[in-house]
Write a protein that holds these residues in place. Sequence first.
Motif, short mmCIF file in Angstrom:
data_model
loop_
_atom_site.label_atom_id
_atom_site.label_comp_id
_atom_site.label_asym_id
_atom_site.label_seq_id
_atom_site.Cartn_x
_atom_site.Cartn_y
_atom_site.Cartn_z
N LYS A 118 0.83 -1.22 0.00
CA LYS A 118 0.00 0.00 0.00
C LYS A 118 0.86 1.25 0.00
O LYS A 118 0.48 2.30 0.52
CB LYS A 118 -0.94 0.04 1.21
CG LYS A 118 -1.76 -1.20 1.43
CD LYS A 118 -2.80 -1.37 0.35
CE LYS A 118 -3.71 -2.56 0.66
NZ LYS A 118 -4.71 -2.80 -0.40
N ASP A 164 -8.11 4.28 -15.93
CA ASP A 164 -8.86 4.60 -17.15
C ASP A 164 -8.14 5.64 -17.99
O ASP A 164 -8.14 5.56 -19.23
CB ASP A 164 -10.27 5.08 -16.80
CG ASP A 164 -11.17 3.95 -16.35
OD1 ASP A 164 -10.79 2.78 -16.52
OD2 ASP A 164 -12.27 4.24 -15.82
N SER A 217 -13.20 -6.83 -18.16
CA SER A 217 -12.48 -5.64 -17.70
C SER A 217 -13.30 -4.83 -16.71
O SER A 217 -12.77 -4.33 -15.71
CB SER A 217 -12.11 -4.78 -18.91
OG SER A 217 -11.48 -3.59 -18.51
N HIS A 219 -15.42 -5.84 -14.61
CA HIS A 219 -15.63 -6.54 -13.35
C HIS A 219 -14.33 -6.77 -12.57
O HIS A 219 -14.31 -7.53 -11.61
CB HIS A 219 -16.33 -7.88 -13.60
CG HIS A 219 -17.80 -7.73 -13.91
ND1 HIS A 219 -18.25 -7.32 -15.14
CD2 HIS A 219 -18.90 -7.91 -13.14
CE1 HIS A 219 -19.58 -7.26 -15.12
NE2 HIS A 219 -20.00 -7.61 -13.94
N ILE A 220 -13.26 -6.12 -13.01
CA ILE A 220 -12.00 -6.17 -12.26
C ILE A 220 -11.80 -4.83 -11.56
O ILE A 220 -11.83 -3.78 -12.20
CB ILE A 220 -10.80 -6.44 -13.19
CG1 ILE A 220 -10.97 -7.78 -13.92
CG2 ILE A 220 -9.49 -6.47 -12.38
CD1 ILE A 220 -9.87 -8.07 -14.93
N ALA A 221 -11.62 -4.87 -10.24
CA ALA A 221 -11.42 -3.64 -9.48
C ALA A 221 -10.18 -2.92 -9.99
O ALA A 221 -9.19 -3.55 -10.37
CB ALA A 221 -11.28 -3.97 -8.00
N ARG A 222 -10.23 -1.59 -9.98
CA ARG A 222 -9.14 -0.80 -10.52
C ARG A 222 -7.82 -1.06 -9.78
O ARG A 222 -6.75 -1.14 -10.39
CB ARG A 222 -9.48 0.70 -10.47
CG ARG A 222 -10.62 1.09 -11.42
CD ARG A 222 -10.19 0.89 -12.86
NE ARG A 222 -11.28 1.14 -13.79
CZ ARG A 222 -12.00 0.21 -14.40
NH1 ARG A 222 -11.76 -1.06 -14.15
NH2 ARG A 222 -12.94 0.52 -15.25
N GLU A 223 -7.89 -1.20 -8.45
CA GLU A 223 -6.67 -1.47 -7.68
C GLU A 223 -6.09 -2.83 -8.04
O GLU A 223 -4.87 -3.01 -8.13
CB GLU A 223 -6.97 -1.42 -6.18
CG GLU A 223 -7.42 -0.06 -5.66
CD GLU A 223 -8.88 0.24 -5.95
OE1 GLU A 223 -9.58 -0.68 -6.41
OE2 GLU A 223 -9.31 1.39 -5.74
N THR A 224 -6.97 -3.79 -8.27
CA THR A 224 -6.53 -5.13 -8.66
C THR A 224 -5.94 -5.11 -10.05
O THR A 224 -4.94 -5.78 -10.33
CB THR A 224 -7.70 -6.12 -8.61
OG1 THR A 224 -8.28 -6.11 -7.30
CG2 THR A 224 -7.25 -7.54 -8.94
N LEU A 225 -6.55 -4.32 -10.95
CA LEU A 225 -6.07 -4.25 -12.33
C LEU A 225 -4.64 -3.71 -12.38
O LEU A 225 -3.82 -4.19 -13.17
CB LEU A 225 -7.00 -3.36 -13.16
CG LEU A 225 -6.73 -3.32 -14.68
CD1 LEU A 225 -6.85 -4.70 -15.29
CD2 LEU A 225 -7.68 -2.36 -15.36
N TYR A 228 -2.38 -6.48 -11.62
CA TYR A 228 -2.29 -7.38 -12.78
C TYR A 228 -1.34 -6.81 -13.83
O TYR A 228 -0.60 -7.56 -14.49
CB TYR A 228 -3.67 -7.60 -13.39
CG TYR A 228 -4.57 -8.51 -12.60
CD1 TYR A 228 -4.07 -9.39 -11.65
CD2 TYR A 228 -5.95 -8.49 -12.80
CE1 TYR A 228 -4.90 -10.22 -10.94
CE2 TYR A 228 -6.79 -9.33 -12.08
CZ TYR A 228 -6.26 -10.19 -11.15
OH TYR A 228 -7.08 -11.02 -10.44
#
Length: 243
Positions: A118, A164, A217, A219-225, A228
């Motif tokens: 974090k 985004d 795309s 359905h993937i949380a932005r923090e998780t993306l 990835y």
Amino acid sequence: MTLVLIILIALFGALVRTVFGFGEALVTMPLLALIGFNLQTSTALIGVLGLLVALPATIKFRAQIDFAVVRRLVAGSLLGVPLGILLIKTVNRTLVLHLFGVFLICYGAYSLYKAFRKSTGKVRLHAKGWDYVAGMISGILGSAFNSHGVPVVMYGTLKRWPVDKMRGIAQAHFVCVGMIVVASQVASGFWSLEVVQLLLIIIPLLFVVIPFENWISAHIARETLVKYIYVLLIIFGGLLFFR
């Protein structure tokens, strides 16, 4: 059987580009080479498919695009393209790929470590002039190794762009540079009847798979993306190192 594999690899590349916003060439080119597909035909096919996939993504994220940044990135890329051509003619290709691969692995691993802790750190590279530098590096790696998306995404992570915004800028940049790349490939004789035949098969399938990929795309949380994306940088670094 080979035709089916080519189509599946191309669609997988479209999945990677749609969900993460970059990296389809780094995934598809090694896979196509693995099944013995012609390198020149692969380059032409993936070049135009990447452009086609980037167009709807650019429209989707148009409200997030900073066009002033895109203009500077594209200007830098135009300067970098001839340097990339010079690079592959004068410098050992394997050495450059290995060095770039190691850098991606280190950067991705370090950023992933910070993401899990974090710890976002400070925004880096404030000056607008860095846009030209990032674009130039993108142009060099794009013309030399078909990897112009990775530098822009890495630059976006350093600038701490929202996901985004980063995807919108990367796609808009790719559309501009991609048109130049595809035109140069056509002029250089990369296109053949086989490329056209494959496009006639794959393009209709894109209308089926892209909406599904957009659903993934969304359905993937932005923090998780973001995490990835760092993982992808590590994977792509490995692909380049062992290419």
